[in-house]
Design a protein around this motif. Structure first.
Motif, PDB file in Angstrom:
ATOM      1  N   VAL A 154      32.058  26.956  33.212  1.00  0.00           N
ATOM      2  CA  VAL A 154      32.039  27.337  34.618  1.00  0.00           C
ATOM      3  C   VAL A 154      32.717  28.699  34.681  1.00  0.00           C
ATOM      4  CG1 VAL A 154      32.836  26.775  36.938  1.00  0.00           C
ATOM      5  CG2 VAL A 154      32.195  24.929  35.371  1.00  0.00           C
ATOM      6  N   MET A 155      32.056  29.665  35.316  1.00  0.00           N
ATOM      7  CA  MET A 155      32.565  31.035  35.376  1.00  0.00           C
ATOM      8  C   MET A 155      32.941  31.375  36.813  1.00  0.00           C
ATOM      9  SD  MET A 155      31.956  31.783  32.168  1.00  0.00           S
ATOM     10  CE  MET A 155      31.850  33.543  31.887  1.00  0.00           C
ATOM     11  N   PHE A 156      34.139  31.934  37.007  1.00  0.00           N
ATOM     12  CA  PHE A 156      34.545  32.402  38.331  1.00  0.00           C
ATOM     13  C   PHE A 156      35.611  33.477  38.190  1.00  0.00           C
ATOM     14  CE2 PHE A 156      36.996  28.569  37.429  1.00  0.00           C
ATOM     15  CZ  PHE A 156      38.288  28.916  37.741  1.00  0.00           C
ATOM     16  N   ASN A 157      35.832  34.206  39.286  1.00  0.00           N
ATOM     17  CA  ASN A 157      36.853  35.250  39.339  1.00  0.00           C
ATOM     18  C   ASN A 157      37.990  34.794  40.228  1.00  0.00           C
ATOM     19  OD1 ASN A 157      34.058  36.909  39.334  1.00  0.00           O
ATOM     20  ND2 ASN A 157      35.605  37.958  38.134  1.00  0.00           N
ATOM     21  N   THR A 158      39.168  35.318  39.963  1.00  0.00           N
ATOM     22  CA  THR A 158      40.308  35.105  40.843  1.00  0.00           C
ATOM     23  C   THR A 158      41.273  36.277  40.711  1.00  0.00           C
ATOM     24  OG1 THR A 158      41.956  33.507  41.614  1.00  0.00           O
ATOM     25  CG2 THR A 158      41.717  33.754  39.221  1.00  0.00           C
ATOM     26  N   ASP A 159      42.088  36.470  41.714  1.00  0.00           N
ATOM     27  CA  ASP A 159      43.077  37.537  41.713  1.00  0.00           C
ATOM     28  C   ASP A 159      44.191  37.219  40.714  1.00  0.00           C
ATOM     29  OD1 ASP A 159      44.129  39.994  43.233  1.00  0.00           O
ATOM     30  OD2 ASP A 159      45.835  38.593  43.253  1.00  0.00           O
ATOM     31  N   PHE A 160      44.752  38.254  40.102  1.00  0.00           N
ATOM     32  CA  PHE A 160      45.840  38.099  39.126  1.00  0.00           C
ATOM     33  C   PHE A 160      46.997  37.268  39.665  1.00  0.00           C
ATOM     34  CE2 PHE A 160      43.879  42.146  37.940  1.00  0.00           C
ATOM     35  CZ  PHE A 160      43.678  41.956  36.588  1.00  0.00           C
ATOM     36  N   GLY A 161      47.352  37.491  40.938  1.00  0.00           N
ATOM     37  CA  GLY A 161      48.528  36.851  41.514  1.00  0.00           C
ATOM     38  C   GLY A 161      48.253  35.568  42.259  1.00  0.00           C
ATOM     39  N   SER A 162      47.021  35.081  42.235  1.00  0.00           N
ATOM     40  CA  SER A 162      46.704  33.858  42.987  1.00  0.00           C
ATOM     41  C   SER A 162      47.424  32.649  42.390  1.00  0.00           C
ATOM     42  CB  SER A 162      45.194  33.610  43.000  1.00  0.00           C
ATOM     43  OG  SER A 162      44.740  33.246  41.702  1.00  0.00           O
ATOM     44  N   VAL A 163      47.593  31.633  43.212  1.00  0.00           N
ATOM     45  CA  VAL A 163      48.216  30.390  42.748  1.00  0.00           C
ATOM     46  C   VAL A 163      47.417  29.825  41.583  1.00  0.00           C
ATOM     47  CG1 VAL A 163      48.796  28.012  43.389  1.00  0.00           C
ATOM     48  CG2 VAL A 163      49.259  29.882  44.985  1.00  0.00           C
ATOM     49  N   ALA A 184      31.470  39.165  38.011  1.00  0.00           N
ATOM     50  CA  ALA A 184      31.716  39.297  39.450  1.00  0.00           C
ATOM     51  C   ALA A 184      30.424  39.687  40.167  1.00  0.00           C
ATOM     52  CB  ALA A 184      32.817  40.319  39.715  1.00  0.00           C
ATOM     53  N   SER A 185      29.636  40.549  39.556  1.00  0.00           N
ATOM     54  CA  SER A 185      28.343  40.950  40.144  1.00  0.00           C
ATOM     55  C   SER A 185      27.367  39.784  40.168  1.00  0.00           C
ATOM     56  CB  SER A 185      27.736  42.113  39.346  1.00  0.00           C
ATOM     57  OG  SER A 185      28.537  43.256  39.448  1.00  0.00           O
ATOM     58  N   ARG A 186      27.299  39.047  39.086  1.00  0.00           N
ATOM     59  CA  ARG A 186      26.381  37.906  39.026  1.00  0.00           C
ATOM     60  C   ARG A 186      26.758  36.832  40.040  1.00  0.00           C
ATOM     61  NH1 ARG A 186      25.367  36.033  32.971  1.00  0.00           N
ATOM     62  NH2 ARG A 186      24.004  34.623  34.121  1.00  0.00           N
ATOM     63  N   ILE A 187      28.048  36.572  40.156  1.00  0.00           N
ATOM     64  CA  ILE A 187      28.521  35.575  41.128  1.00  0.00           C
ATOM     65  C   ILE A 187      28.269  36.077  42.542  1.00  0.00           C
ATOM     66  CG2 ILE A 187      30.591  34.425  42.025  1.00  0.00           C
ATOM     67  CD1 ILE A 187      31.597  34.482  39.003  1.00  0.00           C
ATOM     68  N   GLY A 188      28.531  37.352  42.803  1.00  0.00           N
ATOM     69  CA  GLY A 188      28.253  37.943  44.106  1.00  0.00           C
ATOM     70  C   GLY A 188      26.788  37.842  44.482  1.00  0.00           C
ATOM     71  N   ALA A 189      25.897  38.022  43.502  1.00  0.00           N
ATOM     72  CA  ALA A 189      24.456  37.910  43.758  1.00  0.00           C
ATOM     73  C   ALA A 189      24.087  36.499  44.206  1.00  0.00           C
ATOM     74  CB  ALA A 189      23.664  38.293  42.512  1.00  0.00           C
ATOM     75  N   ARG A 190      24.697  35.501  43.596  1.00  0.00           N
ATOM     76  CA  ARG A 190      24.392  34.112  43.981  1.00  0.00           C
ATOM     77  C   ARG A 190      24.763  33.840  45.434  1.00  0.00           C
ATOM     78  NH1 ARG A 190      26.637  28.284  41.613  1.00  0.00           N
ATOM     79  NH2 ARG A 190      25.475  27.051  43.134  1.00  0.00           N
ATOM     80  N   TYR A 191      25.934  34.277  45.832  1.00  0.00           N
ATOM     81  CA  TYR A 191      26.448  33.911  47.147  1.00  0.00           C
ATOM     82  C   TYR A 191      26.111  34.902  48.259  1.00  0.00           C
ATOM     83  CZ  TYR A 191      28.752  30.100  44.838  1.00  0.00           C
ATOM     84  OH  TYR A 191      28.982  28.954  44.121  1.00  0.00           O
ATOM     85  N   MET A 192      25.937  36.176  47.918  1.00  0.00           N
ATOM     86  CA  MET A 192      25.713  37.196  48.944  1.00  0.00           C
ATOM     87  C   MET A 192      24.344  37.864  48.831  1.00  0.00           C
ATOM     88  SD  MET A 192      28.329  36.910  50.778  1.00  0.00           S
ATOM     89  CE  MET A 192      27.948  38.267  51.862  1.00  0.00           C
ATOM     90  N   GLY A 193      23.602  37.564  47.771  1.00  0.00           N
ATOM     91  CA  GLY A 193      22.288  38.161  47.581  1.00  0.00           C
ATOM     92  C   GLY A 193      22.335  39.322  46.602  1.00  0.00           C
ATOM     93  N   GLN A 194      21.211  39.549  45.941  1.00  0.00           N
ATOM     94  CA  GLN A 194      21.122  40.586  44.919  1.00  0.00           C
ATOM     95  C   GLN A 194      21.444  41.970  45.474  1.00  0.00           C
ATOM     96  OE1 GLN A 194      20.658  39.864  41.595  1.00  0.00           O
ATOM     97  NE2 GLN A 194      21.278  42.000  41.368  1.00  0.00           N
ATOM     98  N   ASP A 195      21.095  42.215  46.746  1.00  0.00           N
ATOM     99  CA  ASP A 195      21.346  43.538  47.339  1.00  0.00           C
ATOM    100  C   ASP A 195      22.830  43.848  47.495  1.00  0.00           C
ATOM    101  OD1 ASP A 195      21.258  41.464  49.313  1.00  0.00           O
ATOM    102  OD2 ASP A 195      21.114  42.972  50.879  1.00  0.00           O
ATOM    103  N   ARG A 226      34.189  45.137  43.857  1.00  0.00           N
ATOM    104  CA  ARG A 226      35.340  44.590  44.597  1.00  0.00           C
ATOM    105  C   ARG A 226      36.156  43.626  43.739  1.00  0.00           C
ATOM    106  NH1 ARG A 226      34.693  40.312  49.414  1.00  0.00           N
ATOM    107  NH2 ARG A 226      36.156  39.009  48.346  1.00  0.00           N
ATOM    108  N   ASN A 227      35.482  42.760  42.977  1.00  0.00           N
ATOM    109  CA  ASN A 227      36.168  41.710  42.219  1.00  0.00           C
ATOM    110  C   ASN A 227      36.279  42.010  40.725  1.00  0.00           C
ATOM    111  OD1 ASN A 227      36.342  40.308  44.645  1.00  0.00           O
ATOM    112  ND2 ASN A 227      34.461  39.184  44.264  1.00  0.00           N
ATOM    113  N   GLY A 228      35.751  43.150  40.302  1.00  0.00           N
ATOM    114  CA  GLY A 228      35.746  43.483  38.884  1.00  0.00           C
ATOM    115  C   GLY A 228      37.110  43.792  38.308  1.00  0.00           C
ATOM    116  N   GLY A 229      38.092  44.056  39.151  1.00  0.00           N
ATOM    117  CA  GLY A 229      39.444  44.314  38.680  1.00  0.00           C
ATOM    118  C   GLY A 229      40.302  43.070  38.626  1.00  0.00           C
ATOM    119  N   GLU A 230      39.694  41.927  38.862  1.00  0.00           N
ATOM    120  CA  GLU A 230      40.427  40.670  38.863  1.00  0.00           C
ATOM    121  C   GLU A 230      40.359  40.015  37.488  1.00  0.00           C
ATOM    122  OE1 GLU A 230      38.743  38.350  42.045  1.00  0.00           O
ATOM    123  OE2 GLU A 230      39.842  39.488  43.557  1.00  0.00           O
TER     124      GLU A 230
END
Length: 136
Positions: free
Chosen positions: A42-51, A95-106, A114-118
């Protein structure tokens, strides 16, 4: 569900997963997540400082639940161990692939930037519990 059925279920549409991690005091922490299934991860992104990031750095065990809230109801619960990646081109790619799933390829590149630095979390799948037709 068969292996193919649960994989199709978790990959369908924009269902979010609910990620559970273990806090320092042993209590659970849960958070909704955008994700993708990649083979036996399972692949996902999260912020460095998140719980969840702090929890996974200390104790890499996780449980992830994906469900359908419509009758006849279904759910998949995945458990395993997570590995954190930072400072790699993989972070922005996923982050781009996950963004495409939820927000669309565009908007994929926007979310990748936005999330690539996480952190990229690559969560190995050890066990799966999957049921469909809960009310049948």
């Amino acid at each position: 569900m068969t292996d193919a059925e649960w994989r199709a279920f978790v990959s369908d549409g924009t269902r979010t997963g609910k990620l559970s991690t273990v806090r320092r005091d042993g209590s659970p922490h849960i958070a909704p997540m955008w994700f993708l299934l990649d083979g036996d991860r399972v692949m996902f992104n999260t912020d460095f400082g998140s719980v969840k990031a702090r929890n996974l750095r200390r104790d890499n065990r996780y449980t992830f639940c994906i469900d359908s809230d419509q009758p006849p109801f279904a759910f998949v619960v995945i458990s395993g161990t997570a590995h954190l990646t930072e400072g790699s081109p993989l972070v922005e790619q996923w982050a781009s692939r996950i963004g495409a799933r939820y927000m669309g390829q565009d908007r994929a590149a926007e979310f990748g930037t936005r999330n690539g630095g996480e952190l990229l979390v690559q969560a190995d799948i050890d066990t799966v519990i999957a049921y469909t037709g809960v009310t049948d």
